[in-house]
Structures are given as structure tokens and as C-alpha cells.
Design a protein around this motif. Sequence first.
Motif, PDB file in Angstrom:
ATOM      1  N   GLU A   1      38.048  93.524  54.892  1.00 59.49           N
ATOM      2  CA  GLU A   1      37.996  93.116  53.483  1.00 59.49           C
ATOM      3  C   GLU A   1      39.396  93.098  52.877  1.00 59.49           C
ATOM      4  O   GLU A   1      39.735  92.201  52.098  1.00 59.49           O
ATOM      5  CB  GLU A   1      37.074  94.056  52.705  1.00 59.49           C
ATOM      6  CG  GLU A   1      35.609  93.889  53.058  1.00 59.49           C
ATOM      7  CD  GLU A   1      34.715  94.981  52.471  1.00 59.49           C
ATOM      8  OE1 GLU A   1      35.246  95.973  51.912  1.00 59.49           O
ATOM      9  OE2 GLU A   1      33.483  94.854  52.571  1.00 59.49           O
ATOM     10  N   GLN A   2      40.222  94.096  53.242  1.00 55.36           N
ATOM     11  CA  GLN A   2      41.591  94.139  52.738  1.00 55.36           C
ATOM     12  C   GLN A   2      42.389  92.945  53.243  1.00 55.36           C
ATOM     13  O   GLN A   2      43.171  92.349  52.499  1.00 55.36           O
ATOM     14  CB  GLN A   2      42.277  95.448  53.152  1.00 55.36           C
ATOM     15  CG  GLN A   2      43.690  95.591  52.622  1.00 55.36           C
ATOM     16  CD  GLN A   2      43.751  95.648  51.111  1.00 55.36           C
ATOM     17  OE1 GLN A   2      42.973  96.364  50.485  1.00 55.36           O
ATOM     18  NE2 GLN A   2      44.652  94.891  50.505  1.00 55.36           N
ATOM     19  N   VAL A   3      42.191  92.575  54.491  1.00 55.61           N
ATOM     20  CA  VAL A   3      42.886  91.417  55.059  1.00 55.61           C
ATOM     21  C   VAL A   3      42.496  90.152  54.307  1.00 55.61           C
ATOM     22  O   VAL A   3      43.346  89.308  54.006  1.00 55.61           O
ATOM     23  CB  VAL A   3      42.575  91.286  56.579  1.00 55.61           C
ATOM     24  CG1 VAL A   3      42.992  89.938  57.112  1.00 55.61           C
ATOM     25  CG2 VAL A   3      43.248  92.399  57.351  1.00 55.61           C
ATOM     26  N   GLU A   4      41.218  90.013  53.981  1.00 49.79           N
ATOM     27  CA  GLU A   4      40.764  88.838  53.233  1.00 49.79           C
ATOM     28  C   GLU A   4      41.391  88.806  51.838  1.00 49.79           C
ATOM     29  O   GLU A   4      41.841  87.748  51.378  1.00 49.79           O
ATOM     30  CB  GLU A   4      39.241  88.828  53.132  1.00 49.79           C
ATOM     31  CG  GLU A   4      38.553  88.517  54.440  1.00 49.79           C
ATOM     32  CD  GLU A   4      37.033  88.611  54.356  1.00 49.79           C
ATOM     33  OE1 GLU A   4      36.492  88.880  53.247  1.00 49.79           O
ATOM     34  OE2 GLU A   4      36.386  88.420  55.387  1.00 49.79           O
ATOM     35  N   ARG A   5      41.451  89.964  51.154  1.00 52.88           N
ATOM     36  CA  ARG A   5      42.078  90.015  49.828  1.00 52.88           C
ATOM     37  C   ARG A   5      43.567  89.683  49.930  1.00 52.88           C
ATOM     38  O   ARG A   5      44.111  88.938  49.105  1.00 52.88           O
ATOM     39  CB  ARG A   5      41.891  91.400  49.196  1.00 52.88           C
ATOM     40  CG  ARG A   5      40.471  91.655  48.709  1.00 52.88           C
ATOM     41  CD  ARG A   5      40.389  92.919  47.872  1.00 52.88           C
ATOM     42  NE  ARG A   5      40.804  94.124  48.582  1.00 52.88           N
ATOM     43  CZ  ARG A   5      40.014  94.907  49.307  1.00 52.88           C
ATOM     44  NH1 ARG A   5      38.732  94.606  49.439  1.00 52.88           N
ATOM     45  NH2 ARG A   5      40.493  95.986  49.889  1.00 52.88           N
ATOM     46  N   ASP A   6      44.224  90.227  50.945  1.00 47.17           N
ATOM     47  CA  ASP A   6      45.649  89.949  51.128  1.00 47.17           C
ATOM     48  C   ASP A   6      45.892  88.469  51.407  1.00 47.17           C
ATOM     49  O   ASP A   6      46.852  87.883  50.903  1.00 47.17           O
ATOM     50  CB  ASP A   6      46.230  90.795  52.263  1.00 47.17           C
ATOM     51  CG  ASP A   6      46.326  92.275  51.917  1.00 47.17           C
ATOM     52  OD1 ASP A   6      46.162  92.637  50.729  1.00 47.17           O
ATOM     53  OD2 ASP A   6      46.563  93.073  52.852  1.00 47.17           O
ATOM     54  N   ALA A   7      45.030  87.869  52.213  1.00 47.30           N
ATOM     55  CA  ALA A   7      45.183  86.445  52.530  1.00 47.30           C
ATOM     56  C   ALA A   7      45.034  85.593  51.274  1.00 47.30           C
ATOM     57  O   ALA A   7      45.793  84.639  51.064  1.00 47.30           O
ATOM     58  CB  ALA A   7      44.160  86.029  53.585  1.00 47.30           C
ATOM     59  N   GLN A   8      44.077  85.946  50.424  1.00 47.14           N
ATOM     60  CA  GLN A   8      43.896  85.205  49.168  1.00 47.14           C
ATOM     61  C   GLN A   8      45.114  85.377  48.268  1.00 47.14           C
ATOM     62  O   GLN A   8      45.594  84.417  47.662  1.00 47.14           O
ATOM     63  CB  GLN A   8      42.633  85.672  48.451  1.00 47.14           C
ATOM     64  CG  GLN A   8      41.354  85.261  49.146  1.00 47.14           C
ATOM     65  CD  GLN A   8      40.116  85.876  48.502  1.00 47.14           C
ATOM     66  OE1 GLN A   8      40.212  86.756  47.665  1.00 47.14           O
ATOM     67  NE2 GLN A   8      38.953  85.405  48.918  1.00 47.14           N
ATOM     68  N   SER A   9      45.606  86.598  48.194  1.00 43.21           N
ATOM     69  CA  SER A   9      46.781  86.868  47.358  1.00 43.21           C
ATOM     70  C   SER A   9      47.996  86.105  47.869  1.00 43.21           C
ATOM     71  O   SER A   9      48.753  85.517  47.087  1.00 43.21           O
ATOM     72  CB  SER A   9      47.070  88.369  47.354  1.00 43.21           C
ATOM     73  OG  SER A   9      48.241  88.652  46.653  1.00 43.21           O
ATOM     74  N   LEU A  10      48.189  86.094  49.170  1.00 39.90           N
ATOM     75  CA  LEU A  10      49.311  85.361  49.755  1.00 39.90           C
ATOM     76  C   LEU A  10      49.181  83.862  49.526  1.00 39.90           C
ATOM     77  O   LEU A  10      50.179  83.176  49.304  1.00 39.90           O
ATOM     78  CB  LEU A  10      49.431  85.664  51.248  1.00 39.90           C
ATOM     79  CG  LEU A  10      49.946  87.054  51.598  1.00 39.90           C
ATOM     80  CD1 LEU A  10      49.869  87.286  53.104  1.00 39.90           C
ATOM     81  CD2 LEU A  10      51.358  87.252  51.102  1.00 39.90           C
ATOM     82  N   SER A  11      47.969  83.372  49.573  1.00 35.01           N
ATOM     83  CA  SER A  11      47.738  81.943  49.335  1.00 35.01           C
ATOM     84  C   SER A  11      48.136  81.573  47.903  1.00 35.01           C
ATOM     85  O   SER A  11      48.792  80.550  47.679  1.00 35.01           O
ATOM     86  CB  SER A  11      46.276  81.610  49.585  1.00 35.01           C
ATOM     87  OG  SER A  11      46.022  80.260  49.316  1.00 35.01           O
ATOM     88  N   VAL A  12      47.776  82.409  46.952  1.00 35.64           N
ATOM     89  CA  VAL A  12      48.139  82.168  45.550  1.00 35.64           C
ATOM     90  C   VAL A  12      49.657  82.229  45.391  1.00 35.64           C
ATOM     91  O   VAL A  12      50.268  81.359  44.761  1.00 35.64           O
ATOM     92  CB  VAL A  12      47.443  83.189  44.621  1.00 35.64           C
ATOM     93  CG1 VAL A  12      48.017  83.152  43.220  1.00 35.64           C
ATOM     94  CG2 VAL A  12      45.944  82.941  44.590  1.00 35.64           C
ATOM     95  N   LYS A  13      50.273  83.253  45.971  1.00 36.04           N
ATOM     96  CA  LYS A  13      51.726  83.401  45.861  1.00 36.04           C
ATOM     97  C   LYS A  13      52.450  82.240  46.535  1.00 36.04           C
ATOM     98  O   LYS A  13      53.473  81.763  46.043  1.00 36.04           O
ATOM     99  CB  LYS A  13      52.175  84.728  46.463  1.00 36.04           C
ATOM    100  CG  LYS A  13      51.769  85.904  45.606  1.00 36.04           C
ATOM    101  CD  LYS A  13      52.195  87.220  46.215  1.00 36.04           C
ATOM    102  CE  LYS A  13      51.720  88.374  45.332  1.00 36.04           C
ATOM    103  NZ  LYS A  13      52.143  89.672  45.847  1.00 36.04           N
TER     104      LYS A  13
END
Length: 83
Positions: free
Chosen positions: A29-41
Motif C-alpha cells: 500500500e505504501q508503494v502504491e501511495r509513493d507511486a501516485q505521489s511521484l506521478s504527481v510530482k
Amino acid sequence: MKSLAELDPLDLDSATKIQVAAIVKSLLEQVERDAQSLSVKDAQIQAKDFKIEAMTVRSNSSNSSKSSGLKSRLGSCPYAPVV
């Protein structure tokens, strides 16, 4: 994880398997949140890069007209340094 069955081959008691499954689920779940955050950034960075590129192109086009006038004036002066 789809099920605890994937942990069956490991020599772990039931409570430990449940704990391992919970840890792995939390990490995924943390990896998925990080991936979304990185995509936005990444999208923000690309937008800023586009703005910088547009400003650079605009700046270079206005500078080239100024510098070409300077070069022509320097070229007509016999004492001007060779550029």
C-alpha cells in the motif's frame, strides 16, 4: 497478498504468517501511495520544465536579435576584437 496460502511453504506458525501478510500488505500500500505521489510530482516537474523551456526560447530569440546587431556593429569597426 491474495491469500495466506502463498506463505504456506514457509515454516511459520499461523500468527507469524498473519503478521508477515499484514506487513507485506502495508508495504505494498505504501508503494502504491509513493507511486501516485511521484506521478504527481513528475507531472509538476514536467510542467515547470515546459515553462522554463518556453521562457528560454523566448529569451534566446530576443537576445539573438540584439546580439546580431552588436556583431554587425563590431564587424564594421577596424579595432573591434574578432569574436
